[in-house]
Motif scaffolding. Structure first.
Motif, short mmCIF file in Angstrom:
data_model
loop_
_atom_site.label_atom_id
_atom_site.label_comp_id
_atom_site.label_asym_id
_atom_site.label_seq_id
_atom_site.Cartn_x
_atom_site.Cartn_y
_atom_site.Cartn_z
N ILE A 76 0.84 -1.20 0.00
CA ILE A 76 0.00 0.00 0.00
C ILE A 76 0.87 1.25 0.00
CG2 ILE A 76 -1.55 1.39 1.45
CD1 ILE A 76 -3.00 -1.19 2.17
N LEU A 77 1.89 1.26 0.86
CA LEU A 77 2.78 2.41 0.95
C LEU A 77 3.50 2.67 -0.37
CD1 LEU A 77 3.84 4.55 2.92
CD2 LEU A 77 5.59 2.92 3.63
N ALA A 78 3.99 1.61 -0.99
CA ALA A 78 4.71 1.78 -2.26
C ALA A 78 3.79 2.26 -3.38
CB ALA A 78 5.36 0.46 -2.65
N PHE A 79 2.56 1.74 -3.44
CA PHE A 79 1.63 2.15 -4.49
C PHE A 79 1.14 3.58 -4.29
CE2 PHE A 79 0.49 -2.42 -5.55
CZ PHE A 79 1.13 -2.37 -6.77
N ILE A 80 0.84 3.95 -3.06
CA ILE A 80 0.30 5.28 -2.80
C ILE A 80 1.37 6.35 -3.02
CG2 ILE A 80 -0.53 6.83 -0.98
CD1 ILE A 80 -2.09 4.46 0.10
N GLU A 81 2.55 6.10 -2.48
CA GLU A 81 3.60 7.12 -2.53
C GLU A 81 4.34 7.14 -3.87
OE1 GLU A 81 3.82 9.36 -0.25
OE2 GLU A 81 2.40 8.37 1.08
N ARG A 82 4.38 6.04 -4.57
CA ARG A 82 5.07 5.94 -5.87
C ARG A 82 6.49 6.51 -5.79
NH1 ARG A 82 -0.21 7.78 -8.68
NH2 ARG A 82 -1.18 5.78 -9.01
N ASP A 83 7.22 6.01 -4.82
CA ASP A 83 8.56 6.52 -4.57
C ASP A 83 9.47 5.34 -4.22
OD1 ASP A 83 10.82 7.94 -3.87
OD2 ASP A 83 9.86 9.11 -2.29
N ALA A 84 10.52 5.15 -4.99
CA ALA A 84 11.45 4.04 -4.74
C ALA A 84 12.18 4.20 -3.42
CB ALA A 84 12.44 3.93 -5.89
N PHE A 85 12.30 5.43 -2.95
CA PHE A 85 12.96 5.68 -1.67
C PHE A 85 12.24 4.98 -0.52
CE2 PHE A 85 14.04 8.51 1.97
CZ PHE A 85 15.39 8.22 2.00
N ILE A 86 10.93 4.76 -0.68
CA ILE A 86 10.12 4.06 0.32
C ILE A 86 10.70 2.66 0.55
CG2 ILE A 86 7.84 3.08 0.80
CD1 ILE A 86 7.71 6.06 0.94
N LEU A 87 11.05 1.97 -0.52
CA LEU A 87 11.58 0.61 -0.38
C LEU A 87 12.90 0.61 0.37
CD1 LEU A 87 10.67 -0.78 -3.90
CD2 LEU A 87 9.46 -1.11 -1.74
N GLN A 88 13.73 1.61 0.15
CA GLN A 88 14.98 1.71 0.91
C GLN A 88 14.68 1.91 2.40
OE1 GLN A 88 16.94 4.99 -0.99
NE2 GLN A 88 18.00 3.68 -2.47
N ASN A 89 13.71 2.74 2.68
CA ASN A 89 13.33 2.95 4.08
C ASN A 89 12.78 1.68 4.72
OD1 ASN A 89 14.08 5.63 4.16
ND2 ASN A 89 12.06 6.38 3.59
N ILE A 90 11.99 0.93 3.96
CA ILE A 90 11.45 -0.33 4.48
C ILE A 90 12.59 -1.30 4.78
CG2 ILE A 90 10.06 -2.36 3.89
CD1 ILE A 90 8.34 0.06 4.51
N MET A 91 13.58 -1.39 3.90
CA MET A 91 14.72 -2.28 4.15
C MET A 91 15.49 -1.86 5.40
SD MET A 91 14.34 -4.49 1.97
CE MET A 91 12.70 -4.19 1.42
N ARG A 92 15.68 -0.56 5.56
CA ARG A 92 16.34 -0.07 6.78
C ARG A 92 15.52 -0.41 8.02
NH1 ARG A 92 16.99 5.21 3.95
NH2 ARG A 92 18.90 4.98 2.80
N LEU A 93 14.23 -0.24 7.88
CA LEU A 93 13.31 -0.53 8.99
C LEU A 93 13.35 -2.00 9.35
CD1 LEU A 93 11.21 1.13 10.62
CD2 LEU A 93 9.51 0.29 9.04
N VAL A 94 13.31 -2.87 8.36
CA VAL A 94 13.38 -4.32 8.60
C VAL A 94 14.68 -4.68 9.30
CG1 VAL A 94 13.58 -6.57 7.46
CG2 VAL A 94 11.81 -4.98 6.74
N PHE A 95 15.79 -4.12 8.83
CA PHE A 95 17.08 -4.40 9.46
C PHE A 95 17.11 -3.90 10.91
CE2 PHE A 95 21.37 -3.07 10.64
CZ PHE A 95 22.04 -4.28 10.51
N THR A 96 16.67 -2.67 11.13
CA THR A 96 16.71 -2.09 12.47
C THR A 96 15.79 -2.84 13.44
OG1 THR A 96 17.13 0.07 11.47
CG2 THR A 96 16.42 0.06 13.75
N VAL A 97 14.57 -3.10 13.02
CA VAL A 97 13.62 -3.81 13.88
C VAL A 97 14.10 -5.25 14.11
CG1 VAL A 97 11.26 -4.70 14.04
CG2 VAL A 97 11.66 -2.36 13.31
N GLY A 98 14.64 -5.88 13.09
CA GLY A 98 15.17 -7.24 13.25
C GLY A 98 16.30 -7.28 14.26
N LEU A 99 17.21 -6.34 14.17
CA LEU A 99 18.31 -6.26 15.12
C LEU A 99 17.78 -6.03 16.54
CD1 LEU A 99 21.38 -6.17 15.59
CD2 LEU A 99 21.27 -3.70 15.15
N PHE A 100 16.83 -5.12 16.66
CA PHE A 100 16.22 -4.86 17.96
C PHE A 100 15.57 -6.12 18.53
CE2 PHE A 100 12.43 -3.81 20.44
CZ PHE A 100 12.98 -3.04 21.46
#
Length: 145
Positions: A76-100
């Motif tokens: 939903i976030l990727a379709f609504i925002e239409r911004d590839a930067f969103i995917l980079q943020n999601i990857m950072r988020l997955v890494f950070t939350v996973g580490l936590f």
């Protein structure tokens, strides 16, 4: 019991849908990022706590449903925002939350094994210890997918 899982699926679908209707783009993005973070945090816990056997060889865990909610929110976030930067943020988020989550679960395991800790519900440390490699695997699979 299946109705509880169906209600969870509906719940995980409703929240990102409602959040996506926010008019302010900044508020919408922040809300969806917070939602995605919470779902990632809860997914590891729910996966360790319960599952339902659908058929003789198929088990559906609470974590699986949570990760489905995570994926839906990301789409939903990727379709609504239409911004590839969103995917980079999601990857950072997955890494950070996973580490936590890995660090948190490791600390919970140590705490549950400590003699000074009162474990009133008698929660086994293995419940969290078993989840650590699965959290790592889940994060890796999300990032490479």
């Amino acid at each position: 019991m299946v109705s509880h899982f169906i209600f969870q699926v509906i719940l995980f679908c409703v929240f990102p849908s409602v959040l996506s209707m926010e008019k302010n783009p900044h508020t919408r993005r922040v809300s969806l990022y917070i939602y995605v973070s919470l779902v990632l945090l809860m997914g590891g816990f729910l996966g360790a706590v319960y599952s339902l056997e659908l058929f003789s060889s198929i088990k559906l865990s609470g974590g699986t449903i949570a990760y489905g909610g995570f994926m839906m929110a990301c789409v939903i976030l990727a379709f609504i925002e239409r911004d590839a930067f969103i995917l980079q943020n999601i990857m950072r988020l997955v890494f950070t939350v996973g580490l936590f989550k890995v660090l948190l679960f490791a600390l919970v395991v140590k705490s549950l094994r400590a003699e000074q800790v009162i474990n009133a519900l008698d929660v086994p440390a293995a419940l969290f210890e078993l989840s650590i490699p699965l959290i790592i695997l889940g994060a890796v699979l999300i990032i490479i997918a």
